[in-house]
Design an enzyme around this catalytic site. Structure first.
Site, PDB file in Angstrom:
ATOM      1  N   GLU A  75      27.891  53.582  59.370  1.00 26.95           N
ATOM      2  CA  GLU A  75      28.832  52.622  59.866  1.00 26.95           C
ATOM      3  C   GLU A  75      28.658  51.365  59.081  1.00 26.95           C
ATOM      4  O   GLU A  75      27.540  50.713  58.674  1.00 26.95           O
ATOM      5  CB  GLU A  75      28.665  52.179  61.509  1.00 26.95           C
ATOM      6  CG  GLU A  75      29.795  51.377  62.081  1.00 26.95           C
ATOM      7  CD  GLU A  75      29.379  50.842  63.608  1.00 26.95           C
ATOM      8  OE1 GLU A  75      28.209  51.182  63.750  1.00 26.95           O
ATOM      9  OE2 GLU A  75      30.356  50.466  64.119  1.00 26.95           O
ATOM     10  N   LYS A 175      36.620  53.764  66.602  1.00 27.56           N
ATOM     11  CA  LYS A 175      35.666  53.467  67.440  1.00 27.56           C
ATOM     12  C   LYS A 175      36.136  52.901  68.634  1.00 27.56           C
ATOM     13  O   LYS A 175      36.931  51.882  68.668  1.00 27.56           O
ATOM     14  CB  LYS A 175      34.725  52.437  66.812  1.00 27.56           C
ATOM     15  CG  LYS A 175      33.253  52.200  67.584  1.00 27.56           C
ATOM     16  CD  LYS A 175      32.468  51.193  66.977  1.00 27.56           C
ATOM     17  CE  LYS A 175      31.307  51.074  67.509  1.00 27.56           C
ATOM     18  NZ  LYS A 175      30.233  50.046  66.919  1.00 27.56           N
ATOM     19  N   CYS A 208      28.051  54.743  66.483  1.00 31.99           N
ATOM     20  CA  CYS A 208      27.209  53.997  66.769  1.00 31.99           C
ATOM     21  C   CYS A 208      27.196  53.688  68.350  1.00 31.99           C
ATOM     22  O   CYS A 208      26.775  54.905  69.133  1.00 31.99           O
ATOM     23  CB  CYS A 208      27.401  52.553  66.194  1.00 31.99           C
ATOM     24  SG  CYS A 208      26.125  51.299  66.302  1.00 31.99           S
TER      25      CYS A 208
END
Ligand SMILES: *[C@@H]1O[C@H](CO)[C@@H](O)[C@H](O)[C@H]1NC(C)=O
Ligand SMILES: *[C@@H]1O[C@H](CO)[C@@H](O)[C@H](O)[C@H]1NC(C)=O
Ligand SMILES: *[C@@H]1O[C@H](CO)[C@@H](O)[C@H](O)[C@H]1NC(C)=O
Ligand SMILES: *[C@@H]1O[C@H](CO)[C@@H](O)[C@H](O)[C@H]1NC(C)=O
Ligand SMILES: *[C@@H]1O[C@H](CO)[C@@H](O)[C@H](O)[C@H]1NC(C)=O
Ligand SMILES: *[C@@H]1O[C@H](CO)[C@@H](O)[C@H](O)[C@H]1NC(C)=O
Length: 458
Positions: A75, A175, A208
């Site tokens: 990321e 995300k 993440c």
């Protein structure tokens, strides 16, 4: 295989029900903008991202030469971080969300404007005949009639792209659980993103902080019965429970999946820790360089049966694990959770360990409900040091740890000296308690924990 570092790059064979395949993850030390809040032209944004993409290209070639069929990048690896909503704009590509599987950015660059980054990634995949997963910033114009459309007339997403070995854009993922990323918007609905490969079937994608939440990670895996996950991350390590490699392994074990996890490499910000994980074996890269943990404080205290200390911003209830020989059982409770420990110190040292319990809503740097039983090494010899970040240990402790957890979502953590990983001998449910046991860790024990996520109580 570990390439000499820098650059850290790791590739291993993985086995899937399709046979085996070779995967690579790359922990990239990204070249960052020196002034991320400044407004720049698209041209200079592309110039900076081009320097990171040059490194990606070398790594794709190196991985492909070693037989990798898929490579995963972290990321924020291409554009960096610390942008504002407007300063990141020149770094954003247009990534068509609904055209997945129909567009080859390398072969058909003229179809959309502002797609230079995706085009380069697609060409790298095509030239080296390798599946490629990378993270970039994307933009999507929106209309006034859309009640969620931001006032500047566009969505900005933290986006993963998956490209096939012929360069085709296979899947995109935006995300969902942003971590204080003011430059980006949360997509209106969670994306359940996956792509198919000839060598290992379907791979799911998320990013993440998503790893700590039910949506979309858990529901994606459940819904499509996924066994392979690609996971770009920019994770700041937090001991004793949330070091990157520690949690990545626990996730692979908890959900019985393989994970290809690529973190960014910025030790000064606490970011390192990538790996290729199967449910029963891990290959990791973790290199903190100057990272030393906190200095131990010496001192003696009274011995109350239990004490409170803050661990990762949560108020844990601890009991010291003192017994020098023989077998002892200790117990500590908070709210509805009781944790039990049976242990034997196989190698005696003067290090202090404690058994901690926490059952509550974590509210700092994100809001999420946690139930945890944790055996940790304290930073020093006084109780106030329990819960501190510690990276080294010499004590070998044989243990059985169990707790009456109220959630089925359990992440078994087992972290050893120097941020290395080990696997429990036994783990699982017995009489409504979750058990974790280990008789001889390969090196000193830092953390053994049953980390439960109670998603419904978030
Ligand atoms: C980004 O911000 C953090 C704190 O918000 C700071 O510690 C760090 O140095 C910044 N990094 C860069 C590359 O600007
Ligand atoms: C790309 O931008 C140019 C200049 O603004 C415009 O003329 C062209 O139609 C755009 N192409 C596409 C595919 O949107
Ligand atoms: C941790 O252990 C390593 C190797 O045993 C040693 O080089 C390092 O200095 C130790 N770090 C600390 C903080 O004690
Ligand atoms: C931690 O929790 C205990 C029990 O609820 C409480 O007595 C103590 O004040 C708390 N400590 C802090 C720092 O909040
Ligand atoms: C866990 O065990 C303790 C002690 O026996 C008990 O008080 C508590 O209610 C139990 N929690 C659950 C969820 O069963
Ligand atoms: C682990 O050690 C305990 C005693 O500490 C013993 O009862 C148990 O059998 C051992 N388990 C294994 C798998 O060796």
């Amino acid at each position: 295989y570990f390439a000499p570092s820098p650059p850290p790059h790791l590739s291993v064979f993985l086995f899937s029900r399709f046979g085996h395949y070779v995967a690579a993850v790359y922990e990239h030390e990204s070249i960052l903008s020196p002034a991320p809040a400044a407004l720049v032209e698209r041209r200079s944004a592309l110039e900076l991202m081009g320097r990171n993409l040059d490194i990606y290209e070398q790594q794709v070639q190196a991985a492909a030469r070693q037989g990798a069929q898929i490579i995963v990048f972290p990321e924020d690896g291409i554009h960096g971080f610390n942008f504002t909503r407007s300063s990141i704009y020149p770094y954003l590509d247009f990534v068509p969300h609904s055209h997945s599987g129909k567009w080859n950015p390398c072969r058909e660059p003229y179809l959309f404007n502002d797609t230079e980054v995706v085009q380069r990634l697609s060409c790298m995949a095509l030239k080296n005949k390798v599946f490629l997963v990378a993270n970039l910033g994307s933009k999507q114009p929106c209309e006034r009639w859309d009640p969620r459309c931001p006032s500047d007339g566009r969505y900005q997403f933290n986006t993963n792209v998956a490209l096939a070995a012929d360069g085709t854009l296979l899947a995109t993922y935006r995300k969902h659980n942003l971590y204080f990323e003011l430059a980006f918007d949360t997509p209106p609905e969670p994306d359940h993103a996956f792509f198919d490969t000839p060598f290992a079937g379907k791979f799911g994608m998320f990013t993440c902080f998503d790893i700590l939440f039910f949506e979309p990670a858990v529901s994606l895996i459940r819904r499509y019965n996924l066994k392979q996950i690609v996971y770009p991350t920019a994770w700041m390590n937090q001991l004793p429970l949330l070091s990157a490699v520690e949690f990545q392994q626990a996730f692979a074990t908890a959900f019985n999946v393989n994970i290809l996890a690529a973190n960014i490499h910025h030790p000064t910000l606490g970011m390192t820790g990538s790996g290729i994980y199967t449910p029963v074996k891990s290959f990791i890269y973790h290199n903190m360089e100057s990272y030393g943990g906190k200095l131990p404080e010496k001192g003696k205290e009274q011995s109350p049966p239990s004490f409170y200390a803050e661990m990762m911003y949560d108020n844990f209830t601890f009991v010291p694990v003192w017994g020098e020989k023989g077998e002892l059982q200790i117990c500590v409770c908070a709210n509805t959770l009781c944790c039990y420990l049976n242990y034997r110190r196989a190698v005696l040292t003067d290090e202090l360990y404690a058994l901690g319990v926490f059952d509550g809503l974590h509210t700092v740097h994100g809001t999420y409900y946690v139930q945890t039983c944790a055996l940790v090494k304290c930073g020093g010899l006084s109780f106030s040091t329990c819960g501190q970040e510690v990276t080294n240990a010499t004590a070998l402790i044989d243990f059985q740890l169990w707790g009456n957890m109220s959630t089925p979502y359990i992440f078994p953590l087992l972290l050893t000296s120097g941020i290395t990983l080990d696997f429990a001998d036994h783990m699982g449910w017995k009489n409504n308690h979750y058990f974790l046991s280990k008789n001889r860790t390969s090196s000193g024990l830092l953390t053994a924990a049953i980390y439960g996520r109670w998603y419904e109580k978030d």
